[in-house]
Each structure stands twice: as C-alpha cells, then as structure tokens.
Design a protein around this motif. Structure first.
Motif, PDB file in Angstrom:
ATOM      1  N   GLY A 210       0.740  -1.223  -0.103  1.00  0.00           N
ATOM      2  CA  GLY A 210       0.048   0.052  -0.034  1.00  0.00           C
ATOM      3  C   GLY A 210       0.792   1.058   0.019  1.00  0.00           C
ATOM      4  O   GLY A 210       1.798   1.198   0.117  1.00  0.00           O
ATOM      5  N   PRO A 211       0.571   2.490  -0.067  1.00  0.00           N
ATOM      6  CA  PRO A 211       0.936   3.700  -0.137  1.00  0.00           C
ATOM      7  C   PRO A 211       1.599   3.800   0.944  1.00  0.00           C
ATOM      8  O   PRO A 211       1.001   3.374   2.269  1.00  0.00           O
ATOM      9  CB  PRO A 211       0.008   4.931  -0.336  1.00  0.00           C
ATOM     10  CG  PRO A 211      -1.156   4.058  -0.119  1.00  0.00           C
ATOM     11  CD  PRO A 211      -1.123   2.605  -0.177  1.00  0.00           C
ATOM     12  N   THR A 212       2.678   4.724   1.377  1.00  0.00           N
ATOM     13  CA  THR A 212       3.274   4.995   2.581  1.00  0.00           C
ATOM     14  C   THR A 212       3.734   6.475   2.884  1.00  0.00           C
ATOM     15  O   THR A 212       4.704   6.818   3.017  1.00  0.00           O
ATOM     16  CB  THR A 212       4.733   4.185   2.811  1.00  0.00           C
ATOM     17  OG1 THR A 212       5.306   4.497   1.764  1.00  0.00           O
ATOM     18  CG2 THR A 212       4.247   2.717   3.000  1.00  0.00           C
ATOM     19  N   PRO A 213       2.611   7.358   2.598  1.00  0.00           N
ATOM     20  CA  PRO A 213       2.664   8.703   2.628  1.00  0.00           C
ATOM     21  C   PRO A 213       3.333   9.250   3.909  1.00  0.00           C
ATOM     22  O   PRO A 213       4.054  10.408   4.047  1.00  0.00           O
ATOM     23  CB  PRO A 213       1.379   9.436   2.392  1.00  0.00           C
ATOM     24  CG  PRO A 213       0.269   8.293   3.032  1.00  0.00           C
ATOM     25  CD  PRO A 213       1.061   6.958   2.691  1.00  0.00           C
ATOM     26  N   GLY A 239       2.359   4.015  -8.533  1.00  0.00           N
ATOM     27  CA  GLY A 239       2.351   5.194  -7.918  1.00  0.00           C
ATOM     28  C   GLY A 239       2.988   5.166  -6.546  1.00  0.00           C
ATOM     29  O   GLY A 239       3.780   6.158  -6.069  1.00  0.00           O
ATOM     30  N   TRP A 240       2.893   4.306  -5.935  1.00  0.00           N
ATOM     31  CA  TRP A 240       3.413   3.692  -4.530  1.00  0.00           C
ATOM     32  C   TRP A 240       4.896   3.940  -4.573  1.00  0.00           C
ATOM     33  O   TRP A 240       5.487   4.341  -3.722  1.00  0.00           O
ATOM     34  CB  TRP A 240       2.993   2.405  -3.819  1.00  0.00           C
ATOM     35  CG  TRP A 240       1.547   2.287  -3.863  1.00  0.00           C
ATOM     36  CD1 TRP A 240       0.697   3.145  -3.787  1.00  0.00           C
ATOM     37  CD2 TRP A 240       1.009   0.945  -3.693  1.00  0.00           C
ATOM     38  NE1 TRP A 240      -0.696   2.528  -3.699  1.00  0.00           N
ATOM     39  CE2 TRP A 240      -0.426   1.231  -3.756  1.00  0.00           C
ATOM     40  CE3 TRP A 240       1.246  -0.220  -3.450  1.00  0.00           C
ATOM     41  CZ2 TRP A 240      -1.476   0.142  -3.446  1.00  0.00           C
ATOM     42  CZ3 TRP A 240       0.341  -1.143  -3.391  1.00  0.00           C
ATOM     43  CH2 TRP A 240      -0.969  -1.198  -3.308  1.00  0.00           C
ATOM     44  N   VAL A 241       5.565   3.173  -5.790  1.00  0.00           N
ATOM     45  CA  VAL A 241       7.003   3.059  -5.959  1.00  0.00           C
ATOM     46  C   VAL A 241       7.319   4.477  -6.212  1.00  0.00           C
ATOM     47  O   VAL A 241       8.315   5.135  -5.785  1.00  0.00           O
ATOM     48  CB  VAL A 241       7.400   2.121  -7.080  1.00  0.00           C
ATOM     49  CG1 VAL A 241       8.647   2.208  -7.262  1.00  0.00           C
ATOM     50  CG2 VAL A 241       6.832   0.762  -6.681  1.00  0.00           C
ATOM     51  N   ASN A 292      11.780   5.509 -14.964  1.00  0.00           N
ATOM     52  CA  ASN A 292      11.761   6.231 -13.830  1.00  0.00           C
ATOM     53  C   ASN A 292      11.877   5.416 -12.710  1.00  0.00           C
ATOM     54  O   ASN A 292      12.535   5.794 -11.433  1.00  0.00           O
ATOM     55  CB  ASN A 292      10.889   7.421 -13.694  1.00  0.00           C
ATOM     56  CG  ASN A 292       9.686   6.686 -13.406  1.00  0.00           C
ATOM     57  OD1 ASN A 292       9.396   5.781 -14.168  1.00  0.00           O
ATOM     58  ND2 ASN A 292       8.833   7.262 -12.591  1.00  0.00           N
ATOM     59  N   LEU A 293      11.665   3.885 -12.787  1.00  0.00           N
ATOM     60  CA  LEU A 293      12.041   3.156 -11.798  1.00  0.00           C
ATOM     61  C   LEU A 293      13.335   2.418 -11.765  1.00  0.00           C
ATOM     62  O   LEU A 293      13.680   1.790 -10.963  1.00  0.00           O
ATOM     63  CB  LEU A 293      10.672   1.962 -11.744  1.00  0.00           C
ATOM     64  CG  LEU A 293       9.319   2.973 -11.463  1.00  0.00           C
ATOM     65  CD1 LEU A 293       8.315   1.669 -11.504  1.00  0.00           C
ATOM     66  CD2 LEU A 293       9.354   3.811 -10.644  1.00  0.00           C
ATOM     67  N   ARG A 294      13.797   2.516 -12.800  1.00  0.00           N
ATOM     68  CA  ARG A 294      15.179   1.609 -13.016  1.00  0.00           C
ATOM     69  C   ARG A 294      16.446   2.408 -12.156  1.00  0.00           C
ATOM     70  O   ARG A 294      17.216   2.944 -12.685  1.00  0.00           O
ATOM     71  CB  ARG A 294      15.538   1.508 -14.521  1.00  0.00           C
ATOM     72  CG  ARG A 294      14.404   1.024 -15.312  1.00  0.00           C
ATOM     73  CD  ARG A 294      14.904   0.949 -17.145  1.00  0.00           C
ATOM     74  NE  ARG A 294      13.863   0.794 -17.646  1.00  0.00           N
ATOM     75  CZ  ARG A 294      13.615   0.994 -19.009  1.00  0.00           C
ATOM     76  NH1 ARG A 294      14.772   1.653 -19.659  1.00  0.00           N
ATOM     77  NH2 ARG A 294      12.542   0.491 -19.761  1.00  0.00           N
ATOM     78  N   VAL A 295      16.339   1.998 -10.903  1.00  0.00           N
ATOM     79  CA  VAL A 295      17.248   2.544 -10.108  1.00  0.00           C
ATOM     80  C   VAL A 295      17.590   1.558  -9.001  1.00  0.00           C
ATOM     81  O   VAL A 295      16.773   0.831  -8.460  1.00  0.00           O
ATOM     82  CB  VAL A 295      16.757   3.939  -9.243  1.00  0.00           C
ATOM     83  CG1 VAL A 295      15.529   3.893  -8.656  1.00  0.00           C
ATOM     84  CG2 VAL A 295      17.798   4.301  -8.394  1.00  0.00           C
ATOM     85  N   ARG A 296      18.812   1.190  -9.004  1.00  0.00           N
ATOM     86  CA  ARG A 296      19.480   0.265  -7.866  1.00  0.00           C
ATOM     87  C   ARG A 296      20.606   0.900  -7.400  1.00  0.00           C
ATOM     88  O   ARG A 296      21.688   0.479  -7.772  1.00  0.00           O
ATOM     89  CB  ARG A 296      19.581  -1.091  -8.670  1.00  0.00           C
ATOM     90  CG  ARG A 296      18.286  -1.601  -8.793  1.00  0.00           C
ATOM     91  CD  ARG A 296      18.879  -3.211  -9.377  1.00  0.00           C
ATOM     92  NE  ARG A 296      17.300  -3.926  -9.415  1.00  0.00           N
ATOM     93  CZ  ARG A 296      17.188  -5.367 -10.090  1.00  0.00           C
ATOM     94  NH1 ARG A 296      18.339  -5.548 -10.452  1.00  0.00           N
ATOM     95  NH2 ARG A 296      16.083  -5.664  -9.971  1.00  0.00           N
TER      96      ARG A 296
END
Length: 305
Positions: A210-213, A239-241, A292-296
C-alpha cells in the motif's frame, strides 16, 4: 550463494519465525521450510505454532553455523537470516551476542540484518546501563561480545580471537540493520530503527502492499522496494513506488527497486507479450520497467554517531 539481488551470501544462525503483520502472510521462508522438512533437512525438523508459523519453521538456534563466516576468505555482502528474524523474542540475548561477536571478528564482510522487530533490536543494542556506573549505551552488550571470544566462557565461539572489544568500534562498522515496512500501518518501525545503533540503517518496503505517505526516511541510508511474487501475490501500484522514490530523494536515502511483483509482470506487455511470457515471473528485470523506476543504488556505508 543467493539469488537475492541486493546481497551475495546468506547466513542463517537461526531458522524459523512467526508471522506478525500482513507482509508475512505469504512468507517464502515458511513455504521453503515446509519443503526442507519433507526433504529431511536437519535444521527444519521442529514445527512452529500453526497459527503463526508452520512445519519446520519453529524458531531454532544453530550454534554449529556460527563459525561459517570465519571460513569465508573473500569479502562479501551477507544477508543474516534469510530464513528467520534475528531479533525474534525467542532468540536469547546470549546467542545474539555470539552472532555479533562473529560479525566483529570478520570485518572483511558486510552483514545485512533485516527484522520486523526493530524495537527489540534497539532495546538490546543500546543496552542501557543498569549497574550504576554510567556506562554508555551498548557497552554491556559489547563487553558480552568479548566474553564470547574467551575460551573458558560458556558462550565461546571456537575460532574467535580475544580482543574483539578493543578491535571493533560501536556500532560495528560492517553491520547494516534494517526493518520491513509493507504499508502505512507499520511505518512506526522506522522510528525504532532510528534508535538502533548501526553503521547503515535500511528499510525493505517489500512486499509493498500500500502507499506509505507517512513514512519518515530521515536518518535512513537505504530503501529497498519490491512487489510480491509467487502464488496469490498481491498487486503493487507503480504510484506507490514513485512516491517512495520522491521521498528517498528528499532525504538522500539510496533507493534500490528490486522487483515489481508477479501481478505487474502478468498484466504488462513488452513487444506484444506479457512480461511473464518473456520469462520474468517476478517483474524483476528493469529492462521492462518504466524508465524512472530503473534505479538500484547502494548506501554510503558511513557510521552514525
């Protein structure tokens, strides 16, 4: 060795655990323990409480495994307890002392401890002085580590050299400690983690449910993000990521997106085929993700005051 993307080796001085939050509901270790019990693996013959655990998954300490890292010459990142939780309430403090003594004696390795019980980690590792002398937090625990390196001690670990107390700093510079946070309901674990002495503090938001605002990432060095995989996996929303990545950027927390989960892989297509049809059933290949999610990234291993 291991297939876990963010580490290189697993070490399980304890096995078994008990589910305590929704992130545990589809625990891979519990399922694996049942299979290992059926195969006759000696470490997995004790059954846990069926309400919270299962076949072969009773919390069990393994003193014979303590010396394994002493034989590893090549430096490596070591995930401590992929099949358990080191800070489970039934892991004796004396056994924790022995584990930490081994980690202190092998500074060439980097140890990554992940727990859903950071409150106990903070309580034990700060170890507030009750003897009246006014020792600083952690002093009694650190002194006990030296006792584990003393041959006539009942907690002695064979192969440890005397002098651990004086050779190692506190917190141990090669030990990272993290906690799992799967949703907004469990962000309080980050507060307990901030109270825990560690060279690196990290959060595993996997499975992210779930979201963690309301997650406060201040003084958190590393953030692992991942969706759930396997039968009955629950969905992850991109969107959560993205929100977590923005949060991490604001606090200079290094992000590591591990996987997007089985549901995402099943529902998304590449070149007209689902991601699963390309052989990626966990959504773990960054080549298929939004750019935009390709980060490690990994944290800068700097000790906290």
């Amino acid at each position: 060795m291991t297939n876990i993307e963010w580490t290189e080796q697993t070490w399980n001085p304890t096995t078994g655990c008990d589910r305590i939050s929704p992130g545990c509901d589809r625990c891979y270790a519990l399922t694996m323990a049942k299979r290992l019990k059926a195969m006759g693996q000696a470490k997995y013959q004790s059954n846990g409480d069926p309400r919270t655990s299962g076949p072969g998954f009773a919390l069990t300490t393994h003193p014979d495994v303590l010396t394994e890292p002493l034989r590893w010459k090549k430096p490596r990142k070591v995930f401590v307890n992929s099949m358990s939780d080191l800070f489970h309430a039934r892991v004796p403090r004396e056994f924790l002392v022995r584990v930490f003594a081994v980690m202190a004696a092998t500074p060439q390795h980097t140890y990554q401890i992940l727990t859903k019980r950071p409150e106990r980690a903070a309580r034990i590792l700060t170890d507030l002085c009750r003897c009246g002398v006014g020792h600083p937090p952690g002093e009694h625990f650190r002194s006990s580590m030296e006792w584990a390196a003393t041959p006539h001690s009942p907690t002695y670990v064979p192969g440890l050299d005397h002098g651990i107390y004086h050779r190692s700093g506190w917190p141990l510079p090669n030990v990272w400690i993290g906690t799992s946070i799967e949703s907004a309901d469990y962000v309080r674990r980050a507060d307990a983690l901030r109270e825990t002495p560690a060279a690196v503090r990290f959060i595993s938001a996997e499975p992210l449910l779930g979201p963690t605002p309301n997650l406060n990432l201040s003084d958190i060095d590393w953030l692992i993000i991942g969706g759930e995989s396997g039968p009955g996996a629950r969905p992850l929303q991109i969107g959560w990521v993205e929100d977590l990545l923005v949060n991490a950027a604001e606090t200079a927390t290094a992000p590591f997106v591990k996987q997007l989960g089985s549901v995402w892989a099943r529902d998304h297509t590449v070149a007209g085929k689902t991601v699963t049809a390309h052989g990626d059933t966990k959504g773990g290949n960054p080549n298929y993700w939004p750019a935009n999610l390709r980060v490690r990234e990994y944290p800068k291993a700097a000790a906290h005051d």
